[in-house]
Design a protein around this motif. Structure first.
Motif, PDB file in Angstrom:
ATOM      1  N   MET A 282      22.881 -32.979  61.270  1.00 17.37           N
ATOM      2  CA  MET A 282      24.065 -33.617  61.836  1.00 17.37           C
ATOM      3  C   MET A 282      24.673 -34.557  60.779  1.00 17.37           C
ATOM      4  SD  MET A 282      24.441 -35.840  65.295  1.00 17.37           S
ATOM      5  CE  MET A 282      25.212 -34.672  66.355  1.00 17.37           C
ATOM      6  N   THR A 283      25.977 -34.525  60.657  1.00 13.68           N
ATOM      7  CA  THR A 283      26.693 -35.346  59.687  1.00 13.68           C
ATOM      8  C   THR A 283      27.010 -36.711  60.291  1.00 13.68           C
ATOM      9  OG1 THR A 283      27.679 -33.368  58.729  1.00 13.68           O
ATOM     10  CG2 THR A 283      28.740 -35.446  58.238  1.00 13.68           C
ATOM     11  N   ASP A 284      26.762 -37.768  59.520  1.00 12.92           N
ATOM     12  CA  ASP A 284      27.045 -39.130  59.979  1.00 12.92           C
ATOM     13  C   ASP A 284      28.499 -39.480  59.690  1.00 12.92           C
ATOM     14  OD1 ASP A 284      27.005 -41.769  60.742  1.00 12.92           O
ATOM     15  OD2 ASP A 284      25.756 -42.444  59.078  1.00 12.92           O
ATOM     16  N   LEU A 285      29.284 -39.669  60.733  1.00 13.57           N
ATOM     17  CA  LEU A 285      30.692 -40.033  60.597  1.00 13.57           C
ATOM     18  C   LEU A 285      30.937 -41.481  61.016  1.00 13.57           C
ATOM     19  CD1 LEU A 285      32.301 -36.770  62.044  1.00 13.57           C
ATOM     20  CD2 LEU A 285      32.048 -37.398  59.644  1.00 13.57           C
ATOM     21  N   ALA A 286      29.876 -42.296  61.025  1.00 16.00           N
ATOM     22  CA  ALA A 286      29.984 -43.682  61.494  1.00 16.00           C
ATOM     23  C   ALA A 286      30.979 -44.507  60.685  1.00 16.00           C
ATOM     24  CB  ALA A 286      28.610 -44.343  61.471  1.00 16.00           C
ATOM     25  N   GLY A 287      31.114 -44.251  59.401  1.00 16.04           N
ATOM     26  CA  GLY A 287      32.029 -45.027  58.563  1.00 16.04           C
ATOM     27  C   GLY A 287      33.403 -44.401  58.423  1.00 16.04           C
ATOM     28  N   ALA A 288      33.694 -43.429  59.269  1.00 16.78           N
ATOM     29  CA  ALA A 288      34.955 -42.700  59.154  1.00 16.78           C
ATOM     30  C   ALA A 288      36.147 -43.580  59.510  1.00 16.78           C
ATOM     31  CB  ALA A 288      34.934 -41.480  60.067  1.00 16.78           C
ATOM     32  N   SER A 289      37.206 -43.411  58.748  1.00 17.35           N
ATOM     33  CA  SER A 289      38.478 -44.073  59.014  1.00 17.35           C
ATOM     34  C   SER A 289      39.432 -42.990  59.518  1.00 17.35           C
ATOM     35  CB  SER A 289      39.003 -44.715  57.724  1.00 17.35           C
ATOM     36  OG  SER A 289      40.248 -45.318  57.953  1.00 17.35           O
ATOM     37  N   TRP A 290      39.648 -42.956  60.828  1.00 16.08           N
ATOM     38  CA  TRP A 290      40.398 -41.884  61.472  1.00 16.08           C
ATOM     39  C   TRP A 290      41.892 -42.146  61.409  1.00 16.08           C
ATOM     40  CZ3 TRP A 290      37.611 -37.736  62.665  1.00 16.08           C
ATOM     41  CH2 TRP A 290      36.243 -37.901  62.843  1.00 16.08           C
ATOM     42  N   ARG A 291      42.667 -41.077  61.216  1.00 16.65           N
ATOM     43  CA  ARG A 291      44.127 -41.177  61.226  1.00 16.65           C
ATOM     44  C   ARG A 291      44.707 -39.974  61.957  1.00 16.65           C
ATOM     45  NH1 ARG A 291      45.944 -37.610  57.388  1.00 16.65           N
ATOM     46  NH2 ARG A 291      44.440 -37.046  55.785  1.00 16.65           N
ATOM     47  N   LYS A 292      45.839 -40.199  62.586  1.00 19.99           N
ATOM     48  CA  LYS A 292      46.551 -39.158  63.323  1.00 19.99           C
ATOM     49  C   LYS A 292      47.811 -38.801  62.545  1.00 19.99           C
ATOM     50  CE  LYS A 292      47.602 -40.397  67.467  1.00 19.99           C
ATOM     51  NZ  LYS A 292      47.888 -40.624  68.880  1.00 19.99           N
ATOM     52  N   SER A 293      48.237 -37.584  62.630  1.00 21.08           N
ATOM     53  CA  SER A 293      49.427 -37.129  61.931  1.00 21.08           C
ATOM     54  C   SER A 293      50.640 -37.970  62.305  1.00 21.08           C
ATOM     55  CB  SER A 293      49.710 -35.664  62.266  1.00 21.08           C
ATOM     56  OG  SER A 293      50.964 -35.280  61.759  1.00 21.08           O
TER      57      SER A 293
ATOM     58  N   ASN B 106      37.866 -40.149  54.339  1.00 22.62           N
ATOM     59  CA  ASN B 106      37.445 -41.234  53.465  1.00 22.62           C
ATOM     60  C   ASN B 106      35.956 -41.189  53.121  1.00 22.62           C
ATOM     61  OD1 ASN B 106      36.979 -42.015  56.290  1.00 22.62           O
ATOM     62  ND2 ASN B 106      36.271 -43.955  55.439  1.00 22.62           N
ATOM     63  N   LEU B 107      35.220 -40.240  53.647  1.00 26.95           N
ATOM     64  CA  LEU B 107      33.784 -40.150  53.401  1.00 26.95           C
ATOM     65  C   LEU B 107      33.498 -39.146  52.288  1.00 26.95           C
ATOM     66  CD1 LEU B 107      32.636 -40.021  57.129  1.00 26.95           C
ATOM     67  CD2 LEU B 107      32.667 -42.018  55.622  1.00 26.95           C
ATOM     68  N   ALA B 108      32.513 -39.451  51.472  1.00 23.93           N
ATOM     69  CA  ALA B 108      32.167 -38.566  50.360  1.00 23.93           C
ATOM     70  C   ALA B 108      31.591 -37.254  50.878  1.00 23.93           C
ATOM     71  CB  ALA B 108      31.152 -39.249  49.448  1.00 23.93           C
ATOM     72  N   GLY B 109      32.163 -36.134  50.446  1.00 17.88           N
ATOM     73  CA  GLY B 109      31.617 -34.827  50.734  1.00 17.88           C
ATOM     74  C   GLY B 109      31.842 -34.273  52.122  1.00 17.88           C
ATOM     75  N   VAL B 110      32.666 -34.935  52.939  1.00 12.88           N
ATOM     76  CA  VAL B 110      32.892 -34.442  54.296  1.00 12.88           C
ATOM     77  C   VAL B 110      34.262 -34.888  54.810  1.00 12.88           C
ATOM     78  CG1 VAL B 110      31.806 -36.400  55.472  1.00 12.88           C
ATOM     79  CG2 VAL B 110      31.859 -34.187  56.596  1.00 12.88           C
TER      80      VAL B 110
ATOM     81  N   THR C 112      35.282 -40.741  71.356  1.00 14.37           N
ATOM     82  CA  THR C 112      33.821 -40.880  71.367  1.00 14.37           C
ATOM     83  C   THR C 112      33.129 -39.536  71.596  1.00 14.37           C
ATOM     84  OG1 THR C 112      33.804 -41.403  73.732  1.00 14.37           O
ATOM     85  CG2 THR C 112      33.930 -43.260  72.194  1.00 14.37           C
ATOM     86  N   GLY C 113      33.915 -38.485  71.757  1.00 17.93           N
ATOM     87  CA  GLY C 113      33.367 -37.154  71.968  1.00 17.93           C
ATOM     88  C   GLY C 113      32.929 -36.523  70.655  1.00 17.93           C
ATOM     89  N   PRO C 114      32.652 -35.231  70.693  1.00 19.63           N
ATOM     90  CA  PRO C 114      32.172 -34.542  69.490  1.00 19.63           C
ATOM     91  C   PRO C 114      33.246 -34.467  68.409  1.00 19.63           C
ATOM     92  CG  PRO C 114      32.623 -32.972  71.245  1.00 19.63           C
ATOM     93  CD  PRO C 114      32.782 -34.344  71.839  1.00 19.63           C
ATOM     94  N   ALA C 115      32.795 -34.359  67.181  1.00 19.29           N
ATOM     95  CA  ALA C 115      33.686 -34.207  66.034  1.00 19.29           C
ATOM     96  C   ALA C 115      33.181 -33.054  65.181  1.00 19.29           C
ATOM     97  CB  ALA C 115      33.734 -35.491  65.216  1.00 19.29           C
ATOM     98  N   LEU C 116      34.086 -32.430  64.481  1.00 20.20           N
ATOM     99  CA  LEU C 116      33.737 -31.372  63.542  1.00 20.20           C
ATOM    100  C   LEU C 116      33.655 -31.968  62.146  1.00 20.20           C
ATOM    101  CD1 LEU C 116      36.247 -28.663  64.818  1.00 20.20           C
ATOM    102  CD2 LEU C 116      33.807 -28.844  65.353  1.00 20.20           C
ATOM    103  N   ALA C 117      32.824 -31.388  61.308  1.00 18.12           N
ATOM    104  CA  ALA C 117      32.691 -31.844  59.922  1.00 18.12           C
ATOM    105  C   ALA C 117      32.884 -30.644  58.997  1.00 18.12           C
ATOM    106  CB  ALA C 117      31.326 -32.479  59.698  1.00 18.12           C
ATOM    107  N   PHE C 118      33.746 -30.803  58.008  1.00 20.91           N
ATOM    108  CA  PHE C 118      34.053 -29.740  57.063  1.00 20.91           C
ATOM    109  C   PHE C 118      33.802 -30.224  55.641  1.00 20.91           C
ATOM    110  CE2 PHE C 118      36.787 -29.031  60.717  1.00 20.91           C
ATOM    111  CZ  PHE C 118      36.665 -27.680  60.933  1.00 20.91           C
ATOM    112  N   ALA C 119      33.420 -29.302  54.770  1.00 25.46           N
ATOM    113  CA  ALA C 119      33.390 -29.596  53.337  1.00 25.46           C
ATOM    114  C   ALA C 119      34.848 -29.783  52.913  1.00 25.46           C
ATOM    115  CB  ALA C 119      32.749 -28.455  52.570  1.00 25.46           C
ATOM    116  N   PRO C 120      35.124 -30.719  52.012  1.00 25.17           N
ATOM    117  CA  PRO C 120      36.518 -30.953  51.602  1.00 25.17           C
ATOM    118  C   PRO C 120      37.249 -29.699  51.115  1.00 25.17           C
ATOM    119  CG  PRO C 120      35.145 -32.752  50.862  1.00 25.17           C
ATOM    120  CD  PRO C 120      34.212 -31.698  51.409  1.00 25.17           C
ATOM    121  N   ALA C 121      36.581 -28.835  50.380  1.00 19.77           N
ATOM    122  CA  ALA C 121      37.243 -27.612  49.894  1.00 19.77           C
ATOM    123  C   ALA C 121      37.642 -26.706  51.056  1.00 19.77           C
ATOM    124  CB  ALA C 121      36.329 -26.862  48.927  1.00 19.77           C
TER     125      ALA C 121
END
Length: 66
Positions: free
Chosen positions: A1-12, A28-32, A42-51
């Motif tokens: 599971m990827t830790d997104l605790a430090g994520a800075s979320w933005r909307k279009s 804003n997170l390294a590698g994700v 507070t629900g689920p989130a998806l995590a993608f490699a930047p590429a």
């Protein structure tokens, strides 16, 4: 599971103010890149490699990938 605790979320900026169907992205997170439903932060989130995320965005915009 990827830790997104430090994520800075933005909307279009194209999202309306009516709280419609929007996603939020955190790049804003390294590698994700995180993606979540703005109506359920507070629900689920998806995590993608930047590429992979960049390829998806380029395809949606109809731009050739570099």
């Amino acid at each position: 599971m990827t830790d997104l605790a430090g994520a800075s979320w933005r909307k279009s900026t194209r999202s309306g103010g009516s709280g419609g169907n929007c996603v939020e992205v955190a790049d804003n997170l390294a590698g994700v890149v995180g993606v979540r439903d703005s109506k359920d932060p507070t629900g689920p989130a998806l995590a993608f490699a930047p590429a992979r995320w960049n390829a998806f965005v380029a395809e949606v915009k109809g731009q050739p990938q570099s």
